[in-house]
Design an enzyme around this catalytic site. Structure first.
Site, PDB file in Angstrom:
ATOM      1  N   ALA A  46      -3.727  14.928   5.510  1.00  0.00           N
ATOM      2  CA  ALA A  46      -3.444  13.665   6.196  1.00  0.00           C
ATOM      3  C   ALA A  46      -2.435  12.868   5.387  1.00  0.00           C
ATOM      4  CB  ALA A  46      -4.732  12.861   6.344  1.00  0.00           C
ATOM      5  N   HIS A 101      -4.172  -0.660   6.383  1.00  0.00           N
ATOM      6  CA  HIS A 101      -3.642   0.207   7.444  1.00  0.00           C
ATOM      7  C   HIS A 101      -4.505   0.166   8.710  1.00  0.00           C
ATOM      8  CE1 HIS A 101      -6.521   2.793   5.446  1.00  0.00           C
ATOM      9  NE2 HIS A 101      -5.698   3.172   4.495  1.00  0.00           N
ATOM     10  N   ASP A 130       1.551   2.716   3.559  1.00  0.00           N
ATOM     11  CA  ASP A 130       0.677   3.885   3.405  1.00  0.00           C
ATOM     12  C   ASP A 130       1.506   5.166   3.346  1.00  0.00           C
ATOM     13  OD1 ASP A 130      -1.638   5.301   2.969  1.00  0.00           O
ATOM     14  OD2 ASP A 130      -2.262   5.318   5.066  1.00  0.00           O
ATOM     15  N   LYS A 153      -9.625  -0.723  -5.180  1.00  0.00           N
ATOM     16  CA  LYS A 153      -9.566   0.009  -3.922  1.00  0.00           C
ATOM     17  C   LYS A 153     -10.912   0.622  -3.581  1.00  0.00           C
ATOM     18  CE  LYS A 153      -7.977   2.366  -0.468  1.00  0.00           C
ATOM     19  NZ  LYS A 153      -6.798   2.416   0.372  1.00  0.00           N
ATOM     20  N   HIS A 187       0.866  -1.208   0.000  1.00  0.00           N
ATOM     21  CA  HIS A 187       0.000   0.000   0.000  1.00  0.00           C
ATOM     22  C   HIS A 187       0.887   1.237   0.000  1.00  0.00           C
ATOM     23  CE1 HIS A 187      -3.690   2.315   1.620  1.00  0.00           C
ATOM     24  NE2 HIS A 187      -2.748   3.212   1.374  1.00  0.00           N
ATOM     25  N   LEU A 222      -4.617   9.352   8.053  1.00  0.00           N
ATOM     26  CA  LEU A 222      -5.899   8.660   8.192  1.00  0.00           C
ATOM     27  C   LEU A 222      -5.721   7.201   7.782  1.00  0.00           C
ATOM     28  CD1 LEU A 222      -8.298  11.401   6.838  1.00  0.00           C
ATOM     29  CD2 LEU A 222      -8.145  10.544   9.187  1.00  0.00           C
ATOM     30  N   HIS A 258     -10.263   0.907   2.527  1.00  0.00           N
ATOM     31  CA  HIS A 258     -10.005   1.957   3.524  1.00  0.00           C
ATOM     32  C   HIS A 258     -11.166   1.860   4.509  1.00  0.00           C
ATOM     33  CE1 HIS A 258      -8.430   5.982   4.851  1.00  0.00           C
ATOM     34  NE2 HIS A 258      -9.559   5.877   5.515  1.00  0.00           N
ATOM     35  N   ASN A 260      -5.556   7.010  -5.900  1.00  0.00           N
ATOM     36  CA  ASN A 260      -6.269   8.252  -5.552  1.00  0.00           C
ATOM     37  C   ASN A 260      -5.582   9.500  -6.099  1.00  0.00           C
ATOM     38  OD1 ASN A 260      -4.198   7.916  -3.601  1.00  0.00           O
ATOM     39  ND2 ASN A 260      -5.282   9.157  -2.095  1.00  0.00           N
ATOM     40  N   HIS A 267       3.152  14.711   1.394  1.00  0.00           N
ATOM     41  CA  HIS A 267       2.558  16.032   1.171  1.00  0.00           C
ATOM     42  C   HIS A 267       3.665  17.047   1.435  1.00  0.00           C
ATOM     43  CE1 HIS A 267      -1.663  14.675   1.045  1.00  0.00           C
ATOM     44  NE2 HIS A 267      -1.361  13.855   2.032  1.00  0.00           N
ATOM     45  N   HIS A 276       1.328   5.465  -1.741  1.00  0.00           N
ATOM     46  CA  HIS A 276       0.894   6.586  -2.592  1.00  0.00           C
ATOM     47  C   HIS A 276       2.133   7.146  -3.269  1.00  0.00           C
ATOM     48  CE1 HIS A 276      -3.115   6.711  -0.714  1.00  0.00           C
ATOM     49  NE2 HIS A 276      -2.466   6.256   0.336  1.00  0.00           N
ATOM     50  N   LEU A 277       2.224   6.945  -4.582  1.00  0.00           N
ATOM     51  CA  LEU A 277       3.402   7.449  -5.311  1.00  0.00           C
ATOM     52  C   LEU A 277       3.138   8.799  -5.960  1.00  0.00           C
ATOM     53  CD1 LEU A 277       4.858   4.191  -6.958  1.00  0.00           C
ATOM     54  CD2 LEU A 277       5.631   5.380  -4.886  1.00  0.00           C
ATOM     55  N   ARG A 278       1.861   9.242  -5.933  1.00  0.00           N
ATOM     56  CA  ARG A 278       1.511  10.552  -6.525  1.00  0.00           C
ATOM     57  C   ARG A 278       1.807  10.587  -8.024  1.00  0.00           C
ATOM     58  NH1 ARG A 278      -1.423  10.914  -2.071  1.00  0.00           N
ATOM     59  NH2 ARG A 278      -0.417  11.886  -0.301  1.00  0.00           N
TER      60      ARG A 278
HETATM   61  C1  NCD Z   1      -3.531   9.260   2.066  1.00  0.00           C
HETATM   62  C2  NCD Z   1      -3.142  10.295   1.005  1.00  0.00           C
HETATM   63  O1  NCD Z   1      -2.585  11.337   1.378  1.00  0.00           O
HETATM   64  O2  NCD Z   1      -3.359  10.036  -0.179  1.00  0.00           O
HETATM   65  N1  NCD Z   1      -3.450   9.850   3.361  1.00  0.00           N
HETATM   66  C3  NCD Z   1      -3.338   9.199   4.537  1.00  0.00           C
HETATM   67  O3  NCD Z   1      -3.431   9.848   5.587  1.00  0.00           O
HETATM   68  N2  NCD Z   1      -3.102   7.922   4.595  1.00  0.00           N
HETATM   69  C4  NCD Z   1      -4.867   8.730   1.752  1.00  0.00           C
HETATM   70  C5  NCD Z   1      -5.205   7.483   2.516  1.00  0.00           C
HETATM   71  O4  NCD Z   1      -4.683   6.405   2.255  1.00  0.00           O
HETATM   72  O5  NCD Z   1      -6.038   7.561   3.433  1.00  0.00           O
HETATM   73 ZN    ZN Z   2      -3.267   5.133   1.823  1.00  0.00          ZN
END
Ligand code: NCD
Ligand code: ZN
Length: 351
Positions: A268, A179, A252, A104, A18, A224, A141, A46, A256, A20-22
């Protein structure tokens, strides 16, 4: 475990189930942190707009591969973002072609970029039936979004209101409860069949909700699902280090920029990719369970997804390293997890 000495640990290369690579400049800045340690990663869909088609997933996969340095052997595993109007045929086509590994489920508005998420699981019945039939995992989630439910109770209430219903309607669906942050989720997963598993992040193993407010508000610990009470953190540490194949690694990692974190309405997400395996190794050592790290990090995830473990191995060495206080990304900074802290183990190389 092939080699274990007090100062060195050689294990199959881990995967991140899991992350987030953006996209764009942020992707270019963060991708190697994941690729330098993990063989594969389940990439969250996402983006804005979210990844809901096979073509979008292929194009995103190409952008990820271009962003990763050629020195790394890294395979991104793509996911499809479920919406109320998702097309089950698109999901099946993507899975059959080897583009989508999983789908997802974000409850609408649960977290960052989830506005297009599912408003009621009744709206995705056809998609879930398809996934159950073809053996495609559902990644969840697990938080309700009702504003009248306290933020610290949203995962536990999700189990009662949504997970229970999912399991009774789709008894053979493979589900990853992602998570997890509560002892309720640990117990739920432990007491469910072998088609139900969970990922656990490095940060939820390390701090509890009080840490978010220790000495003032610490926005870099806000993610989150939010960290819960100490009793829950201890339950997560026990589950992760138990040797149960139902619990495996998922960072996760969610970068940011510092401006978006240190803001009147901060985002988050914890950016833990730079020292993820080091952080897990430290937790497992603290629990006297270094012999359980390989299962959690490198074996149980692939087994759940029906994949082989990575053939390469990584070598972890006991050698203190200080995590940098900030990382320069684009024209700004990200404050990583463990910023400025000393970690006990270091990824020393591959075997
Ligand atoms: C994630 C995000 O920033 O894309 N943020 C997080 O707090 N984990 C989104 C997510 O997985 O809830
Ligand atoms: Zn996530």
């Amino acid at each position: 475990m092939n080699t274990q000495s007090p100062n060195q640990l050689t294990i199959h290369q881990p995967d991140d189930w899991h992350v987030h690579l953006r996209d764009g400049e942020m992707l270019a800045a963060v991708a190697d942190y994941t690729a330098q340690q993990f063989g594969r990663a389940i990439v969250m869909p996402n983006l804005a707009p979210p990844i809901t088609t096979v073509d979008a997933a292929k194009a995103y996969r190409d952008r990820i591969l271009s962003a990763v340095s050629s020195a790394h052997h890294f395979t991104p595993l793509m996911t499809c973002y479920l919406t109320d109007s998702i097309d089950p045929q698109e999901i099946e086509a993507g899975f059959t072609q080897g583009v989508f590994t999983a789908c997802k489920l974000y409850p609408a508005n649960a977290t960052t970029n989830s506005a297009h998420g599912v408003t009621d699981i009744d709206n995705i019945t056809a998609a879930l039936e398809t996934m159950q039939r073809i053996g495609m995992p559902l990644l969840v989630h697990g938080e309700v979004t009702d504003s009248d439910i306290d933020i610290f109770d949203r995962e536990a209430v999700f189990i009662e209101r949504v997970m229970a219903k999912l399991l009774s309607r789709f008894p053979d669906l493979k589900i990853v409860f992602e998570h997890i942050t509560t002892k309720d989720a640990v117990n739920f997963v432990m007491n469910s069949g072998s088609n139900i598993a969970a990922t656990i992040t490095p940060h939820h193993l390390v701090y509890n909700r009080s840490a978010i407010f220790a000495g003032g508000i610490n926005p870099h610990l806000y993610c989150l699902p939010i960290a819960k009470r100490e009793v829950h953190r201890l339950a997560l540490r026990k589950a992760a280090t138990s040797g149960s194949a139902k619990f495996f690694l998922g960072t996760d990692s969610a970068p940011h920029t510092v401006e978006n974190k240190q803001s009147a309405c901060g985002c988050a997400g914890v950016f833990n990719a730079p020292y993820a395996i080091e952080s897990y190794a430290q937790t497992f050592e603290e629990e006297g369970a270094l012999d359980k790290l390989e299962g959690f990090a490198s074996l149980y995830g692939p087994a759940f997804y029906g994949l082989k473990p990575n053939s390469r191995k990584i070598i972890l060495e006991r050698q203190p390293i200080t995590a940098p206080p900030t990382l320069t990304v684009m024209d700004t900074q990200i404050i990583p997890f463990h910023a400025g802290e000393v970690l006990t183990w270091r990824l020393a190389g591959f075997a």
